[in-house]
Design an enzyme around this catalytic site. Structure first.
Site, PDB file in Angstrom:
ATOM      1  N   ARG A 176      34.061  72.062  21.636  1.00 26.97           N
ATOM      2  CA  ARG A 176      32.720  71.653  22.086  1.00 26.97           C
ATOM      3  C   ARG A 176      32.790  71.289  23.571  1.00 26.97           C
ATOM      4  NH1 ARG A 176      32.570  68.939  16.661  1.00 26.97           N
ATOM      5  NH2 ARG A 176      30.684  69.651  15.592  1.00 26.97           N
TER       6      ARG A 176
ATOM      7  N   ARG B 112      33.253  77.258  22.814  1.00 27.77           N
ATOM      8  CA  ARG B 112      31.794  77.361  22.677  1.00 27.77           C
ATOM      9  C   ARG B 112      31.146  77.018  24.010  1.00 27.77           C
ATOM     10  NH1 ARG B 112      28.576  73.632  18.491  1.00 27.77           N
ATOM     11  NH2 ARG B 112      28.938  72.028  20.067  1.00 27.77           N
TER      12      ARG B 112
ATOM     13  N   GLU C 107      23.334  78.620  12.905  1.00 28.61           N
ATOM     14  CA  GLU C 107      22.928  77.240  12.620  1.00 28.61           C
ATOM     15  C   GLU C 107      21.414  77.065  12.617  1.00 28.61           C
ATOM     16  OE1 GLU C 107      24.959  74.706  15.435  1.00 28.61           O
ATOM     17  OE2 GLU C 107      24.567  76.038  17.097  1.00 28.61           O
TER      18      GLU C 107
ATOM     19  N   ASN D 164      26.074  71.521  10.431  1.00 30.25           N
ATOM     20  CA  ASN D 164      25.422  70.278  10.874  1.00 30.25           C
ATOM     21  C   ASN D 164      23.982  70.555  11.289  1.00 30.25           C
ATOM     22  OD1 ASN D 164      27.969  69.240  10.585  1.00 30.25           O
ATOM     23  ND2 ASN D 164      28.464  69.385  12.747  1.00 30.25           N
ATOM     24  N   ASP D 165      23.815  71.605  12.068  1.00 29.32           N
ATOM     25  CA  ASP D 165      22.463  71.959  12.483  1.00 29.32           C
ATOM     26  C   ASP D 165      21.732  72.750  11.409  1.00 29.32           C
ATOM     27  OD1 ASP D 165      21.807  70.874  15.036  1.00 29.32           O
ATOM     28  OD2 ASP D 165      23.431  72.078  15.860  1.00 29.32           O
TER      29      ASP D 165
ATOM     30  N   ARG E 173      19.250  65.124  12.174  1.00 27.59           N
ATOM     31  CA  ARG E 173      20.618  64.810  11.739  1.00 27.59           C
ATOM     32  C   ARG E 173      21.103  63.445  12.174  1.00 27.59           C
ATOM     33  NH1 ARG E 173      24.035  69.260  15.216  1.00 27.59           N
ATOM     34  NH2 ARG E 173      25.785  67.839  15.048  1.00 27.59           N
TER      35      ARG E 173
END
Ligand code: PEP
Ligand code: MG
Length: 580
Positions: free
Chosen positions: A298, A334, A433, A456-457, A467
């Protein structure tokens, strides 16, 4: 003793002294002083008291001039409290006898008094608690600095308790001293929670009214497995938790023994276990757990932990560190996923009504082409050093993917012209996502080399549940049948198209969800470093056949809780050691 229930987001237990970060950002990093300095400390209190008295008087005059004397009288109540002899005596006592700093003495005394008022049935009296809070804040304004320095200024083991922590504040926690944290706000899928797992800090979020119950220096226990904060524990609780800590460390030792064993199911399917990281400093944790590579880097945390915008060279150096440490194992970098809860600079995006639906992630990169190109150049340069792959986040439309790829091609041309080496065949993937991407997955699969499912998304967008919002945390369910169908559709389509797929959302590190994902055909998991061995243990304890059977049963169920309970029962039968 008090037990506060929140949401468990990062496992583990921490016992220690609380460091309370008030809503307004105050922190009491200094709790006591050398005994000889009593007079100095009392003088600080005097100066702050005089300054607040002057401030109250100024406010009184302003309001009286605008609204009349009767309104100005409100402030005389504040004056009275400020000069109250009993309160002053209590503060002095704490300073003289316990060598407590002036700020902490103010905080403890006024909080204690406010609590007495708060508990009064008479609403008029109960509201006086607000006046005391106001007074406390005024005094602290003069006694303490505000800002983020507290994050760097610790010198003793600490458990941070805060109203909320942003991902960048969490990223800056001093890992030498912070043993865990608890926030009043937040949800399971928020990036603060994700960071806690990355940092392997026991953490609880969404715990409600924590700050009114705790003062800095209180002994607290954070139980990141049960999502509980225990304030001023009794002796029995303390010893129970100390024993639990011992048991936990022997469990971790047993897990460590799995490090060099293959991640293989009982019927011989090999599973690849990659790590999610936010910072290069997590590499040692990845290597310790024998990660097969980095499945999600990330990179936006490079921004969140920096004072100024990272240069191409800074990007490159960070990527190089990761690629070199992984020694020819794959590294999926990413591109920036800034925006929403990961704000770096103050921008108009902060005024968005729905930041998670706004200018976030790839959308932000496509709008800020210079920032995007800088990063793409650095990733491409890093691709000359090892098996780097590039991953675009939050792709919702084919147009976005094509635009991102176009920028990548242009950047490649620039590097070629400048004679800079890079891998011309770098694998390009997208995060799945957004439900729209799942609906169009067959088209996307023709244009990417791999996909990574970001649950998560995906959960957030499929169920329309923020979230990181504790108010709707109960609705945020990885095992919702709608979510499972979206994952199933993506994985089946990828398999049919021969495109490698992984799952990198938190769901893939939850032991009972691992059963489900294996049954859906997943053989590549990307999880926080601390979860690699747990996932390996589950994989080694089951057959794919058993998992397929479990999926068939689960997919006939209609609600998330039913599925959750069923999966936990199956896990207990198949891999009892994996049950938390
Ligand atoms: C996800 O959404 O599942 C994901 C892995 O990305 P992030 O948590 O960084 O949004
Ligand atoms: Mg995401």
């Amino acid at each position: 003793m008090q037990v506060l229930q929140g949401i468990a987001v990062s496992p583990g237990i921490a016992i220690g002294e609380a460091l309370v970060i008030e809503k307004e950002g105050y922190v009491f990093s200094r709790r006591s002083f050398e005994h000889e300095a009593v007079d100095e400390e009392l003088a600080r209190l005097d100066r702050a008291t005089d300054a607040v008295a002057a401030e109250i008087e100024r406010d009184r005059q302003v309001i009286a001039a605008q609204l009349g004397d009767q309104y100005g009288a409100i402030f005389s109540a504040h004056h009275q409290m400020l000069r109250d002899a009993h309160l002053r005596a209590e503060m002095e006592e704490l300073i003289r006898r316990q060598n407590m700093t002036a700020e902490l003495a103010v905080h403890q005394t006024l909080r204690r008094c406010a609590r007495v008022f708060q508990d009064m049935p008479n609403s008029f009296l109960a509201e006086r608690a607000l006046d005391l809070h106001d007074l406390e804040q005024r005094l602290l304004n003069h006694l303490l600095d505000r800002g983020h320095e507290w994050l760097l200024d610790l010198d003793a083991p600490t458990i941070v308790l805060a109203h909320d922590l942003t991902p960048s504040e969490t990223a800056r926690l001093d890992r030498r001293w912070v043993r865990g944290f608890v926030t009043e706000e937040g949800g399971e899928g928020g990036h603060t929670a994700i960071l806690a797992r990355g940092l392997e800090l026991p953490a609880v979020v969404g715990a409600g009214q924590v700050l009114t119950e705790v003062v800095s220096g209180d002994l607290v226990i954070v139980d990141g497995d049960q999502g509980v904060l225990i304030v001023r524990p009794t002796k029995e609780y303390l010893s129970r938790y100390r024993q639990q800590l011992k048991r936990r460390s022997s469990r971790l030792e047993a897990l460590a023994a799995l490090r060099d064993l293959p991640a293989q199911t009982l019927d011989g399917t090999t599973v690849r276990l990659l790590a999610n990281i936010e910072f290069p400093h997590e590499l040692s944790a990845c290597l310790e757990r024998g990660a097969d590579g980095i499945g999600l880097y990330r990179t936006e945390f490079l921004y969140l932990s920096a004072e100024s915008e990272p240069t191409e060279e800074e990007h490159f150096q960070a990527y190089r560190e990761v690629v070199e440490a992984m020694e020819q194992r794959p590294v999926v970098i990413r591109t920036l996923d800034l925006g929403a809860d990961k704000m770096w600079y103050r921008s108009s995006a902060e005024d968005e009504h729905n930041p998670f639906l706004g200018l976030r992630s790839i959308r932000l990169s496509l709008r800020n082409v210079d920032v995007f190109r800088t990063q793409l150049r650095a990733i491409l340069r890093a691709s000359a050093l090892g098996p780097v792959k590039i991953l675009f986040p939050l792709i919702a439309t084919l147009r976005e993917l094509r635009q991102a790829k176009l920028f990548l091609r242009e950047t490649m041309e620039d590097l070629d012209e400048a004679g800079i080496a890079f891998n011309h065949h770098i694998a390009v993937g997208m995060m799945v996502e957004v439900p729209a991407a799942v609906m169009m997955i067959d088209y996307f699969l023709k244009e990417v080399d791999f996909i990574s499912i970001g649950t998560n998304d995906l959960i957030q967008y499929a169920l329309a549940v923020d979230r990181s919002n504790k108010e709707v945390a109960e609705l945020y369910q990885a095992c919702d049948p709608a979510v499972l169908r979206l994952i199933q559709t993506s994985l089946c389509a990828a398999q049919a198209a021969g495109v490698p797929a992984s799952v990198c959302g938190q769901m893939s590190s939850i032991p009972h969800c691992v059963l489900l994902l294996l049954g859906l055909g997943l053989t590549e998991f990307s999880v926080p470093p601390g979860a690699i061995l747990e996932v390996k243990r589950v994989c080694r304890g089951v057959t794919i056949e058993q998992c397929r059977h479990i999926v068939q049963t689960a997919l006939q169920m209609q609600g998330p809780l039913e599925i959750d309970t069923y999966l936990k029962e199956e896990l207990k039968k198949l891999v009892p050691q994996a049950v938390r």
